[in-house]
Design an enzyme around this catalytic site. Structure first.
Site, PDB file in Angstrom:
ATOM      1  N   GLU A  17     -62.384 -22.065 -43.663  1.00  0.00           N
ATOM      2  CA  GLU A  17     -62.759 -21.601 -42.181  1.00  0.00           C
ATOM      3  C   GLU A  17     -63.817 -21.301 -41.126  1.00  0.00           C
ATOM      4  O   GLU A  17     -63.642 -21.316 -39.785  1.00  0.00           O
ATOM      5  CB  GLU A  17     -62.897 -19.762 -42.450  1.00  0.00           C
ATOM      6  CG  GLU A  17     -61.455 -19.836 -43.556  1.00  0.00           C
ATOM      7  CD  GLU A  17     -61.136 -19.031 -44.654  1.00  0.00           C
ATOM      8  OE1 GLU A  17     -60.266 -18.651 -45.000  1.00  0.00           O
ATOM      9  OE2 GLU A  17     -62.381 -18.341 -44.678  1.00  0.00           O
ATOM     10  N   ILE A 102     -61.191 -14.142 -40.523  1.00  0.00           N
ATOM     11  CA  ILE A 102     -59.642 -14.998 -41.324  1.00  0.00           C
ATOM     12  C   ILE A 102     -60.445 -14.269 -43.144  1.00  0.00           C
ATOM     13  O   ILE A 102     -62.139 -14.410 -43.159  1.00  0.00           O
ATOM     14  CB  ILE A 102     -60.030 -16.207 -40.463  1.00  0.00           C
ATOM     15  CG1 ILE A 102     -59.249 -17.204 -41.806  1.00  0.00           C
ATOM     16  CG2 ILE A 102     -61.458 -16.718 -41.152  1.00  0.00           C
ATOM     17  CD1 ILE A 102     -59.361 -18.534 -41.093  1.00  0.00           C
ATOM     18  N   CYS A 103     -59.756 -14.317 -43.606  1.00  0.00           N
ATOM     19  CA  CYS A 103     -59.816 -14.554 -44.942  1.00  0.00           C
ATOM     20  C   CYS A 103     -60.034 -13.329 -45.764  1.00  0.00           C
ATOM     21  O   CYS A 103     -58.819 -11.754 -45.410  1.00  0.00           O
ATOM     22  CB  CYS A 103     -60.607 -16.000 -46.061  1.00  0.00           C
ATOM     23  SG  CYS A 103     -60.379 -16.099 -47.189  1.00  0.00           S
ATOM     24  N   ALA A 104     -60.749 -12.764 -46.276  1.00  0.00           N
ATOM     25  CA  ALA A 104     -61.465 -11.993 -46.787  1.00  0.00           C
ATOM     26  C   ALA A 104     -62.578 -10.822 -45.773  1.00  0.00           C
ATOM     27  O   ALA A 104     -62.573  -9.805 -46.237  1.00  0.00           O
ATOM     28  CB  ALA A 104     -62.227 -12.502 -48.507  1.00  0.00           C
ATOM     29  N   PHE A 124     -56.382 -12.102 -46.931  1.00  0.00           N
ATOM     30  CA  PHE A 124     -55.949 -12.838 -47.713  1.00  0.00           C
ATOM     31  C   PHE A 124     -55.793 -11.948 -49.147  1.00  0.00           C
ATOM     32  O   PHE A 124     -56.509 -11.284 -48.945  1.00  0.00           O
ATOM     33  CB  PHE A 124     -57.028 -13.810 -48.957  1.00  0.00           C
ATOM     34  CG  PHE A 124     -57.166 -15.210 -49.193  1.00  0.00           C
ATOM     35  CD1 PHE A 124     -56.390 -15.757 -49.072  1.00  0.00           C
ATOM     36  CD2 PHE A 124     -57.061 -14.878 -50.979  1.00  0.00           C
ATOM     37  CE1 PHE A 124     -55.744 -16.783 -50.356  1.00  0.00           C
ATOM     38  CE2 PHE A 124     -56.635 -15.335 -52.217  1.00  0.00           C
ATOM     39  CZ  PHE A 124     -56.084 -16.833 -51.301  1.00  0.00           C
TER      40      PHE A 124
END
Length: 184
Positions: A17, A102-104, A124
């Protein structure tokens, strides 16, 4: 004049990322500043070592068109613990300037109150218990007001291109995307 983006690298950040976001934006001519929380060398989630441009404490007073947070579970926890980052993000949000995660990492925004109770976001899926607030979406990218979120490592290219188009326009996005030879 090119847009200016801050990407903080915290120990444990998700390599794909952080690197894909910085790379794609730089290919589009965006001025990307990668800032480490502590030392310039940052050990990422898969134990790869990355060198930041500067320290976050050295750029705390600068203006950015977008502040963009890479995920990774440990990285997200370290971002959340940063008082410098909290200060920068709250000021960015107060000015209604763009913030991406993004993600967590959307959980950082939830913890700081940038994503409120009724605000849609994605992250996520296994990370959504890290914080509270917001309305979770299974979409790969969610755009709400000045906040953009994306689901995880597999969405890093599309998220970076989405943000590049926001910052520099469709023509720049298409030029960069064409040169990447991504699957259609």
């Amino acid at each position: 004049m090119a847009s200016k983006v801050l990407i903080p690298f915290a120990p444990g950040f998700e390599e794909m990322e952080g690197i894909i976001l910085a790379d794609i934006l730089r290919r589009g001519g965006v001025g990307v500043v990668v800032a480490a929380l502590d030392g310039l060398q940052v050990v990422a989630s898969r134990k790869t070592i990355h060198v930041a441009d500067t320290l976050l404490s050295e750029v705390i007073d600068q203006e950015y068109d977008l502040i963009l947070l890479p995920g990774g579970l440990e990285g997200t926890k370290n971002l959340t613990a940063s008082s410098h980052l909290k200060e920068i993000l709250l000021e960015q949000h107060k000015k209604q300037k763009w913030i991406g995660a993004i993600c967590a990492a959307p959980n950082v925004l939830r913890t700081f109150g940038i994503i409120g109770e009724q605000d849609p976001y994605t992250a996520f899926p296994t990370s959504i218990d890290l914080s509270s607030g917001g309305k979770y979406s299974t979409d790969r990218i969610v755009s709400h007001k000045n906040v953009f979120t994306s689901v995880g490592p597999g969405s890093a290219f599309e998220f970076a291109l989405f943000l590049l188009e926001k910052l520099e326009g469709t023509e720049v996005r298409e030029r960069v995307e064409k040169a990447l030879y991504l699957p259609k």
